[in-house]
Design a protein around this motif. Structure first.
Motif, PDB file in Angstrom:
ATOM      1  N   PHE A   1      -8.287  -4.767   1.082  1.00  0.00           N
ATOM      2  CA  PHE A   1      -7.153  -4.460   0.230  1.00  0.00           C
ATOM      3  C   PHE A   1      -7.592  -4.391  -1.239  1.00  0.00           C
ATOM      4  CE2 PHE A   1      -3.110  -5.801  -1.876  1.00  0.00           C
ATOM      5  CZ  PHE A   1      -2.270  -4.819  -1.382  1.00  0.00           C
ATOM      6  N   ILE A   2      -8.446  -5.311  -1.623  1.00  0.00           N
ATOM      7  CA  ILE A   2      -8.966  -5.332  -2.999  1.00  0.00           C
ATOM      8  C   ILE A   2      -9.880  -4.138  -3.246  1.00  0.00           C
ATOM      9  CG2 ILE A   2     -10.480  -6.617  -4.573  1.00  0.00           C
ATOM     10  CD1 ILE A   2      -9.235  -9.200  -3.276  1.00  0.00           C
ATOM     11  N   LYS A   3     -10.704  -3.798  -2.278  1.00  0.00           N
ATOM     12  CA  LYS A   3     -11.587  -2.634  -2.405  1.00  0.00           C
ATOM     13  C   LYS A   3     -10.796  -1.341  -2.595  1.00  0.00           C
ATOM     14  CE  LYS A   3     -15.654  -4.110   0.194  1.00  0.00           C
ATOM     15  NZ  LYS A   3     -16.452  -3.838   1.406  1.00  0.00           N
ATOM     16  N   GLN A   4      -9.540  -1.332  -2.160  1.00  0.00           N
ATOM     17  CA  GLN A   4      -8.693  -0.153  -2.283  1.00  0.00           C
ATOM     18  C   GLN A   4      -7.961  -0.094  -3.627  1.00  0.00           C
ATOM     19  OE1 GLN A   4      -6.348  -0.803   1.213  1.00  0.00           O
ATOM     20  NE2 GLN A   4      -7.957  -0.070   2.582  1.00  0.00           N
ATOM     21  N   GLY A   5      -8.378  -0.944  -4.568  1.00  0.00           N
ATOM     22  CA  GLY A   5      -7.822  -0.885  -5.917  1.00  0.00           C
ATOM     23  C   GLY A   5      -6.723  -1.873  -6.220  1.00  0.00           C
ATOM     24  N   ASN A   6      -6.550  -2.871  -5.384  1.00  0.00           N
ATOM     25  CA  ASN A   6      -5.520  -3.881  -5.600  1.00  0.00           C
ATOM     26  C   ASN A   6      -6.142  -5.164  -6.145  1.00  0.00           C
ATOM     27  OD1 ASN A   6      -3.151  -2.484  -4.181  1.00  0.00           O
ATOM     28  ND2 ASN A   6      -4.779  -2.370  -2.677  1.00  0.00           N
TER      29      ASN A   6
ATOM     30  N   ARG B   1       0.831  -1.215   0.000  1.00  0.00           N
ATOM     31  CA  ARG B   1       0.000   0.000   0.000  1.00  0.00           C
ATOM     32  C   ARG B   1       0.858   1.254   0.000  1.00  0.00           C
ATOM     33  NH1 ARG B   1      -4.575   1.168   3.357  1.00  0.00           N
ATOM     34  NH2 ARG B   1      -4.634   2.798   1.810  1.00  0.00           N
ATOM     35  N   LYS B   2       1.967   1.221   0.736  1.00  0.00           N
ATOM     36  CA  LYS B   2       2.857   2.389   0.828  1.00  0.00           C
ATOM     37  C   LYS B   2       3.594   2.621  -0.492  1.00  0.00           C
ATOM     38  CE  LYS B   2       5.103   5.455   3.413  1.00  0.00           C
ATOM     39  NZ  LYS B   2       4.476   6.591   4.009  1.00  0.00           N
ATOM     40  N   VAL B   3       4.127   1.559  -1.072  1.00  0.00           N
ATOM     41  CA  VAL B   3       4.928   1.675  -2.288  1.00  0.00           C
ATOM     42  C   VAL B   3       4.054   1.909  -3.520  1.00  0.00           C
ATOM     43  CG1 VAL B   3       6.544   0.438  -3.793  1.00  0.00           C
ATOM     44  CG2 VAL B   3       6.805   0.304  -1.316  1.00  0.00           C
ATOM     45  N   TYR B   4       2.875   1.291  -3.544  1.00  0.00           N
ATOM     46  CA  TYR B   4       1.971   1.401  -4.695  1.00  0.00           C
ATOM     47  C   TYR B   4       0.601   1.911  -4.237  1.00  0.00           C
ATOM     48  CZ  TYR B   4       5.507  -1.583  -6.805  1.00  0.00           C
ATOM     49  OH  TYR B   4       6.692  -2.097  -7.261  1.00  0.00           O
ATOM     50  N   PRO B   5       0.491   3.179  -3.871  1.00  0.00           N
ATOM     51  CA  PRO B   5      -0.772   3.687  -3.331  1.00  0.00           C
ATOM     52  C   PRO B   5      -1.938   3.650  -4.322  1.00  0.00           C
ATOM     53  CG  PRO B   5       0.781   5.480  -3.706  1.00  0.00           C
ATOM     54  CD  PRO B   5       1.526   4.203  -3.936  1.00  0.00           C
ATOM     55  N   LYS B   6      -1.635   3.583  -5.618  1.00  0.00           N
ATOM     56  CA  LYS B   6      -2.713   3.538  -6.621  1.00  0.00           C
ATOM     57  C   LYS B   6      -3.181   2.122  -6.912  1.00  0.00           C
ATOM     58  CE  LYS B   6      -1.455   7.832  -8.840  1.00  0.00           C
ATOM     59  NZ  LYS B   6      -1.090   8.498 -10.099  1.00  0.00           N
ATOM     60  N   GLY B   7      -2.525   1.137  -6.320  1.00  0.00           N
ATOM     61  CA  GLY B   7      -2.934  -0.247  -6.517  1.00  0.00           C
ATOM     62  C   GLY B   7      -1.795  -1.115  -7.007  1.00  0.00           C
TER      63      GLY B   7
END
Length: 119
Positions: free
Chosen positions: A89-94, A56-62
């Motif tokens: 985590f998936i709902k956050q674009g991952n 999440r920190k390294v790839y905030p856009k997913g």
């Protein structure tokens, strides 16, 4: 982040710090436990939570993750909490591909809305 993830899974530890380049968890009374003092399941859960927080920190856009039986050493209650983290985590674009040979984990993930493909 990491502390929130790990607390939500264990319902026991309120913090995670790094001391001498190693994880140390802190309980609600302020007692510290080096990662080596945790059960193998709690160690796996801490490292899983760390991976989620780091991605999440390294790839905030997913990002895209592949997991291979990442919950295998968790008891049933913690598996459900870990599955909830994955869903959030998936709902956050991952995106996550989760491989398992365990029918119970497969069925549990399905209840969280996972698309199941059996080979």
């Amino acid at each position: 982040g990491l502390c929130g993830y790990f607390k939500s899974v264990t319902n026991r530890y309120s913090g995670v710090v790094i001391e001498k380049k190693n994880f140390v968890v802190v309980d609600e009374k302020g007692n510290k436990y080096p990662i080596e003092d945790l059960s193998s399941g709690a160690q796996d859960q801490l490292l899983f939570c760390f991976r989620l927080a780091a991605v999440r920190k390294v790839y905030p856009k997913g990002a895209f993750m592949i997991l291979d039986d990442a919950f295998i050493f968790a008891d049933w209650e913690r598996r459900q909490k870990l599955a909830g983290l994955v869903k959030d985590f998936i709902k956050q674009g991952n995106q996550i591909l989760y491989f398992t040979s365990d029918d119970h984990t497969r069925d549990m993930l399905a209840t969280y809305g996972a698309k199941i493909t059996s080979l």
